[in-house]
Design a protein around this motif. Structure first.
Motif, PDB file in Angstrom:
ATOM      1  N   MET A   1       1.100  -1.069   0.229  1.00 37.77           N
ATOM      2  CA  MET A   1      -0.274   0.133   0.217  1.00 37.77           C
ATOM      3  C   MET A   1       1.231   1.352  -0.414  1.00 37.77           C
ATOM      4  N   SER A   2       0.044   2.433  -0.986  1.00 40.49           N
ATOM      5  CA  SER A   2       1.397   3.296  -1.333  1.00 40.49           C
ATOM      6  C   SER A   2       0.908   3.598   0.216  1.00 40.49           C
ATOM      7  N   LYS A   3       2.545   4.551   1.124  1.00 42.29           N
ATOM      8  CA  LYS A   3       2.719   5.680   2.296  1.00 42.29           C
ATOM      9  C   LYS A   3       2.489   6.682   1.686  1.00 42.29           C
ATOM     10  N   PHE A   4       1.919   7.696   0.413  1.00 49.01           N
ATOM     11  CA  PHE A   4       1.709   8.983   0.458  1.00 49.01           C
ATOM     12  C   PHE A   4       0.567   9.662  -0.280  1.00 49.01           C
ATOM     13  N   SER A   5       0.405  11.100   0.008  1.00 48.66           N
ATOM     14  CA  SER A   5      -1.372  10.991   0.139  1.00 48.66           C
ATOM     15  C   SER A   5      -0.683  12.187  -1.131  1.00 48.66           C
ATOM     16  N   GLN A   6      -2.433  12.547  -1.960  1.00 47.14           N
ATOM     17  CA  GLN A   6      -2.116  13.460  -3.205  1.00 47.14           C
ATOM     18  C   GLN A   6      -1.491  14.905  -2.943  1.00 47.14           C
ATOM     19  N   CYS A   7      -1.947  15.655  -0.822  1.00 45.35           N
ATOM     20  CA  CYS A   7      -1.288  16.406  -0.745  1.00 45.35           C
ATOM     21  C   CYS A   7       0.217  17.352  -1.148  1.00 45.35           C
ATOM     22  N   SER A   8       0.407  15.209  -0.524  1.00 44.22           N
ATOM     23  CA  SER A   8       2.509  15.339  -0.255  1.00 44.22           C
ATOM     24  C   SER A   8       3.055  15.555  -1.336  1.00 44.22           C
ATOM     25  N   VAL A   9       2.564  15.066  -2.694  1.00 46.32           N
ATOM     26  CA  VAL A   9       3.037  15.104  -3.544  1.00 46.32           C
ATOM     27  C   VAL A   9       3.759  16.629  -4.014  1.00 46.32           C
ATOM     28  N   ARG A  10       5.113  16.171  -4.799  1.00 42.77           N
ATOM     29  CA  ARG A  10       5.205  18.062  -5.390  1.00 42.77           C
ATOM     30  C   ARG A  10       4.860  17.903  -6.713  1.00 42.77           C
ATOM     31  N   ASN A  11       4.627  16.546  -7.695  1.00 43.42           N
ATOM     32  CA  ASN A  11       4.678  16.837  -9.035  1.00 43.42           C
ATOM     33  C   ASN A  11       3.348  17.501  -9.039  1.00 43.42           C
ATOM     34  N   ARG A  12       3.437  18.471 -10.118  1.00 42.38           N
ATOM     35  CA  ARG A  12       2.369  19.846 -10.652  1.00 42.38           C
ATOM     36  C   ARG A  12       0.854  18.588 -10.960  1.00 42.38           C
ATOM     37  N   LEU A  13       1.833  18.111 -11.760  1.00 43.44           N
ATOM     38  CA  LEU A  13       1.027  17.449 -12.565  1.00 43.44           C
ATOM     39  C   LEU A  13      -0.241  15.792 -11.899  1.00 43.44           C
ATOM     40  N   LEU A  14       0.368  15.180 -11.152  1.00 43.19           N
ATOM     41  CA  LEU A  14      -0.191  15.115  -9.783  1.00 43.19           C
ATOM     42  C   LEU A  14      -1.076  15.752  -9.134  1.00 43.19           C
ATOM     43  N   ALA A  15      -0.248  16.761  -8.493  1.00 47.38           N
ATOM     44  CA  ALA A  15      -1.361  17.252  -8.075  1.00 47.38           C
ATOM     45  C   ALA A  15      -3.103  17.945  -8.036  1.00 47.38           C
ATOM     46  N   ALA A  16      -2.351  18.203  -9.742  1.00 46.88           N
ATOM     47  CA  ALA A  16      -4.048  19.002 -10.102  1.00 46.88           C
ATOM     48  C   ALA A  16      -5.425  17.576 -10.581  1.00 46.88           C
ATOM     49  N   LEU A  17      -4.639  16.406 -10.086  1.00 48.62           N
ATOM     50  CA  LEU A  17      -5.347  15.444 -11.180  1.00 48.62           C
ATOM     51  C   LEU A  17      -7.264  15.861  -9.807  1.00 48.62           C
ATOM     52  N   PRO A  18      -7.599  15.065 -10.257  1.00 47.00           N
ATOM     53  CA  PRO A  18      -8.626  15.022  -9.700  1.00 47.00           C
ATOM     54  C   PRO A  18      -8.695  14.050  -8.023  1.00 47.00           C
ATOM     55  N   ALA A  19      -8.969  14.133  -6.868  1.00 45.56           N
ATOM     56  CA  ALA A  19      -8.963  13.039  -5.652  1.00 45.56           C
ATOM     57  C   ALA A  19      -9.207  11.848  -6.454  1.00 45.56           C
ATOM     58  N   ASP A  20     -10.359  11.419  -6.682  1.00 49.43           N
ATOM     59  CA  ASP A  20     -10.814  10.132  -7.768  1.00 49.43           C
ATOM     60  C   ASP A  20      -9.704   9.407  -8.866  1.00 49.43           C
ATOM     61  N   ASP A  21      -9.366  10.448  -9.424  1.00 51.77           N
ATOM     62  CA  ASP A  21      -8.822  10.187 -10.463  1.00 51.77           C
ATOM     63  C   ASP A  21      -6.675   9.263  -9.742  1.00 51.77           C
ATOM     64  N   PHE A  22      -6.491  10.509  -8.293  1.00 55.27           N
ATOM     65  CA  PHE A  22      -4.871   9.947  -7.937  1.00 55.27           C
ATOM     66  C   PHE A  22      -5.165   8.943  -7.582  1.00 55.27           C
ATOM     67  N   ALA A  23      -6.353   8.493  -6.852  1.00 55.46           N
ATOM     68  CA  ALA A  23      -6.531   7.655  -6.185  1.00 55.46           C
ATOM     69  C   ALA A  23      -6.689   6.128  -7.223  1.00 55.46           C
ATOM     70  N   ARG A  24      -6.421   6.161  -8.305  1.00 55.61           N
ATOM     71  CA  ARG A  24      -6.707   4.898  -8.744  1.00 55.61           C
ATOM     72  C   ARG A  24      -4.904   4.804  -9.139  1.00 55.61           C
ATOM     73  N   ILE A  25      -4.338   6.019  -9.101  1.00 57.99           N
ATOM     74  CA  ILE A  25      -3.330   5.022  -9.878  1.00 57.99           C
ATOM     75  C   ILE A  25      -1.675   5.723  -8.293  1.00 57.99           C
ATOM     76  N   ARG A  26      -2.217   6.297  -7.139  1.00 60.79           N
ATOM     77  CA  ARG A  26      -1.444   5.820  -6.137  1.00 60.79           C
ATOM     78  C   ARG A  26      -0.681   4.652  -6.148  1.00 60.79           C
ATOM     79  N   ASN A  27      -1.374   3.426  -6.062  1.00 57.83           N
ATOM     80  CA  ASN A  27      -0.527   2.297  -5.206  1.00 57.83           C
ATOM     81  C   ASN A  27       0.469   1.933  -6.675  1.00 57.83           C
ATOM     82  N   HIS A  28       0.534   2.278  -7.881  1.00 56.84           N
ATOM     83  CA  HIS A  28       0.897   2.474  -8.807  1.00 56.84           C
ATOM     84  C   HIS A  28       2.584   3.031  -8.748  1.00 56.84           C
ATOM     85  N   LEU A  29       2.398   4.133  -8.066  1.00 55.40           N
ATOM     86  CA  LEU A  29       3.602   5.071  -7.807  1.00 55.40           C
ATOM     87  C   LEU A  29       4.965   4.648  -7.349  1.00 55.40           C
TER      88      LEU A  29
END
Length: 238
Positions: A1-29
């Motif tokens: 399970m990924s240990k980071f949340s969207q609010c902690s990422v510094r990449n501006r593209l990932l930070a700009a994603l809708p929360a649900d879309d980020f959740a779909r890819i989080r564990n693949h990052l």
């Protein structure tokens, strides 16, 4: 399970994603550390990962028939490395390497393809970035063909400054010469011109930006078009 949340990422593209879309890819990052000169996309080889930069700067370079490297674009936490995968290609004749070491969130190409199919929002956002990157490469070509070295250097330093924290840019004369496709004496002369105007300070393997406003004035209209497009299509650039 990924240990980071969207609010902690510094990449501006990932930070700009809708929360649900980020959740779909989080564990693949997967967080990875990238050192200076690390090649993350090899020329003419299958692209196995895409990289969402969190820190550092990558250079996308082409090689001449004589083996000379020339930069055609750069990416930091504003974007991602591996654009050909988004466009349906599995390889590219261009190499991408770290010009300034940093870190990234890495995603396997297979998982990336699946994410694009499942998330129209991700695909739309990344295609907008490709539009910005296209403008950047076009601006680079225009500057290399029409601007004097000091103006091209000012633009390039601004682009690096945009993507790094603080005012210190860990760059050498030799490296800048490769990136600007000019000989080292031309780079040295241009750096001296900026230093004499108290715009930068050069140190061993380092350049310090002293006055960004003056650096922007020196770059003139060579800088700003891709950056404005980024803010229009994606969000704050710096």
């Amino acid at each position: 399970m990924s240990k980071f949340s969207q609010c902690s990422v510094r990449n501006r593209l990932l930070a700009a994603l809708p929360a649900d879309d980020f959740a779909r890819i989080r564990n693949h990052l997967d967080p990875v550390t990238l050192n200076r000169s690390d090649v993350i996309v090899e020329a003419n080889a299958p692209i196995e990962h895409v990289y969402f930069l969190e820190a550092g700067v990558t250079s996308i370079v082409t090689r001449t028939v004589r083996g000379r490297r020339i930069e055609i674009g750069l990416v930091g936490r504003d974007g991602f490395a591996g654009v050909p995968v988004l466009l349906g290609a599995d390889r590219t004749p261009h190499e991408t390497f770290m010009q300034v070491g940093g870190s990234a969130l890495r995603m396997r190409a297979e998982a990336f393809h699946q994410a694009l199919e499942q998330s129209p929002a991700l695909q739309k956002l990344l295609l907008r970035f490709v539009q910005v990157f296209h403008l950047q490469t076009a601006q680079t070509a225009a500057c290399n063909g029409s601007q004097k070295v000091s103006r091209r250097l000012a633009r390039w330093l601004l682009m690096c400054h945009d993507r790094l924290d603080g005012d210190e840019l860990p760059l050498t004369h030799e490296f800048i010469a490769v990136m600007l496709a000019v000989r080292r004496p031309g780079v040295t002369e241009a750096l001296q011109e900026l230093e004499t105007a108290d715009i930068i300070r050069t140190e061993r393997r380092n350049i310090v930006v002293l006055d960004r406003r003056k650096l922007e004035e020196t770059a003139g209209d060579a800088y700003g078009v891709p950056e404005a497009e980024y803010e229009r299509l994606i969000g704050p650039f710096r």
